[in-house]
Design an enzyme around this catalytic site. Structure first.
Site, PDB file in Angstrom:
ATOM      1  N   HIS A 130       0.810  -1.225   0.081  1.00 27.88           N
ATOM      2  CA  HIS A 130       0.110   0.019  -0.101  1.00 27.88           C
ATOM      3  C   HIS A 130       0.950   1.351  -0.012  1.00 27.88           C
ATOM      4  O   HIS A 130       1.948   1.114   0.075  1.00 27.88           O
ATOM      5  CB  HIS A 130      -0.838  -0.094   1.116  1.00 27.88           C
ATOM      6  CG  HIS A 130      -2.176  -0.995   1.122  1.00 27.88           C
ATOM      7  ND1 HIS A 130      -2.882  -0.555  -0.052  1.00 27.88           N
ATOM      8  CD2 HIS A 130      -2.605  -2.082   1.632  1.00 27.88           C
ATOM      9  CE1 HIS A 130      -4.029  -1.405   0.183  1.00 27.88           C
ATOM     10  NE2 HIS A 130      -3.643  -2.213   1.032  1.00 27.88           N
ATOM     11  N   ASP A 160      -0.094   7.050  -3.418  1.00 28.73           N
ATOM     12  CA  ASP A 160      -1.380   6.796  -4.135  1.00 28.73           C
ATOM     13  C   ASP A 160      -1.889   8.001  -5.360  1.00 28.73           C
ATOM     14  O   ASP A 160      -2.160   7.599  -6.663  1.00 28.73           O
ATOM     15  CB  ASP A 160      -2.666   6.639  -3.193  1.00 28.73           C
ATOM     16  CG  ASP A 160      -2.712   5.115  -2.730  1.00 28.73           C
ATOM     17  OD1 ASP A 160      -1.801   4.391  -2.941  1.00 28.73           O
ATOM     18  OD2 ASP A 160      -3.554   4.983  -1.749  1.00 28.73           O
TER      19      ASP A 160
END
Length: 373
Positions: A130, A160
């Site tokens: 992540h 992200d």
């Protein structure tokens, strides 16, 4: 007079995912591209949420990619598209029969955008992860946090969204320009490790010049300096101070009545802890709004730290329509702005229109029924 949005006429296929993939699709749609999101058909519901700004302003078609019919439908749609974006682990699209070799062979001008954390190659390419993991190995996470404290993830903005989605959007547009000139499509490999490293370019430059310490929270821009930090006020709220340049620092001193010669040593890191301790005390003598009033009209590089509701109500944000409401959801408006083109006013995802969208794409009723719609 406004013209079409700048990406008007482009068709992009977005393979449904979470987080950075939808954000990239949202950016392209906000600026005029027709983005067709291929959702996964699931028992008990479909992956669509009418409250999610990341899904705004595009078509959504649910297809079962475990069936030959679903895969064939995707190929048919992509054959009409300028680009495709996907965020699966390396090899997933190939196993579905939707890899770049197949799709670009059928549509030579296709720009095939791939976004992953680790990238398409490298020893970690197939590992799970992540945002926090991707920015950890790029060196970015090490830089976030205060002196003597552990690294603090900046939510998931750097991996992200900044290092992933925005880099993919930029890469897509660069490759689309190239395809328009040459007729040649290609793969865009956007890795959040690469992107988050790139976002740190200025800091790497400071490091190369000997102006950035490896010790977190002791540098000019990482809360080390007394003149570049946040401070708590008398009412438990916060202000931000960024008085870097000499003229702004001088104005800051005038407002705060900092006449002692100790404040002359602005750029001496040895003086920062003591000066910061004094500012911590001084800023607690007034409320946040009291300090806003005190700094009004002075060029100091100062702003109150606002929460979500306060940001919506702030005069500057209201004047620029920084936030909009669509489908009952407050959300950021499309950005940036253009002098001769408009952006697309957000439209939230509504009731599914799979059959209608497929019909618009040239599928006949029998073909639509065969796809389960």
């Amino acid at each position: 007079m406004m013209t079409h949005p700048p990406l008007h006429g482009l068709r992009i296929v977005e393979m449904a995912g979470i987080g950075p993939g939808p954000f990239c699709g949202m950016m392209l749609a906000d600026h005029g591209a027709e983005v067709i999101r291929i959702d996964r058909a699931k028992a008990g519901g479909l992956t669509i949420d009418s409250h999610d700004p990341l899904l705004r302003t595009r078509k959504s078609i649910a297809l079962d990619l475990k069936t030959p019919e679903g895969v064939a439908a995707v190929k048919r749609i992509v054959a009409t598209a300028d680009g495709l974006i996907e965020g699966f682990r390396p090899g997933v699209m190939e196993r579905l029969g939707l890899g770049p070799d197949i799709l670009i062979a059928a549509n030579p001008k296709l720009v095939y955008g791939r976004m992953t954390g680790w990238g398409q190659t490298g020893p970690m390419a197939h590992e799970p992860g992540h945002d926090i993991n991707y920015i950890a190995i790029s060196g970015a996470l090490h830089a976030y946090g205060r002196s003597g404290e552990k690294p603090t993830p900046p939510i998931n903005m750097v991996g992200d969204f900044g290092g992933g989605a925005m880099m993919l959007a930029f890469g897509m547009l660069a490759a689309l320009l190239h395809a328009g000139k040459t007729g040649q499509g290609q793969v865009v490999d956007a890795a959040m490790t690469d992107g988050s490293a790139l976002l740190m370019s200025m800091i790497w430059g400071f490091r190369g010049m000997g102006r950035w310490s490896g010790e977190r929270g002791t540098n000019l821009l990482d809360t080390g300096a007394h003149f570049y930090d946040t401070y708590e006020t008398a009412d438990g709220k916060w202000i931000s101070l960024g008085a870097i340049e000499p003229q702004f620092y001088a104005a800051f001193r005038r407002v705060m009545e900092l006449d002692d010669p100790a404040w002359d040593a602005q750029l001496n890191p040895a003086s920062w802890p003591g000066l910061k301790a004094e500012l911590t005390i001084r800023f607690r003598t007034k409320t946040r709004d009291g300090w806003v009033a005190a700094f009004a009209g002075h060029e100091v590089c100062f702003a109150p730290v606002l929460d979500f509701d306060e940001a919506l109500a702030h005069d500057h944000n209201r004047a620029r329509d920084t936030f909009v409401e669509a489908g009952g959801v407050h959300q950021p408006a499309p950005a940036p702005r253009y002098s001769a083109s408009d952006t697309v006013r957000p439209v939230m995802a509504g009731a599914r229109k799979d059959a209608a969208w497929l019909a618009d794409l040239g599928f006949d009723p029998a073909e639509i029924a065969a796809l389960g719609h």
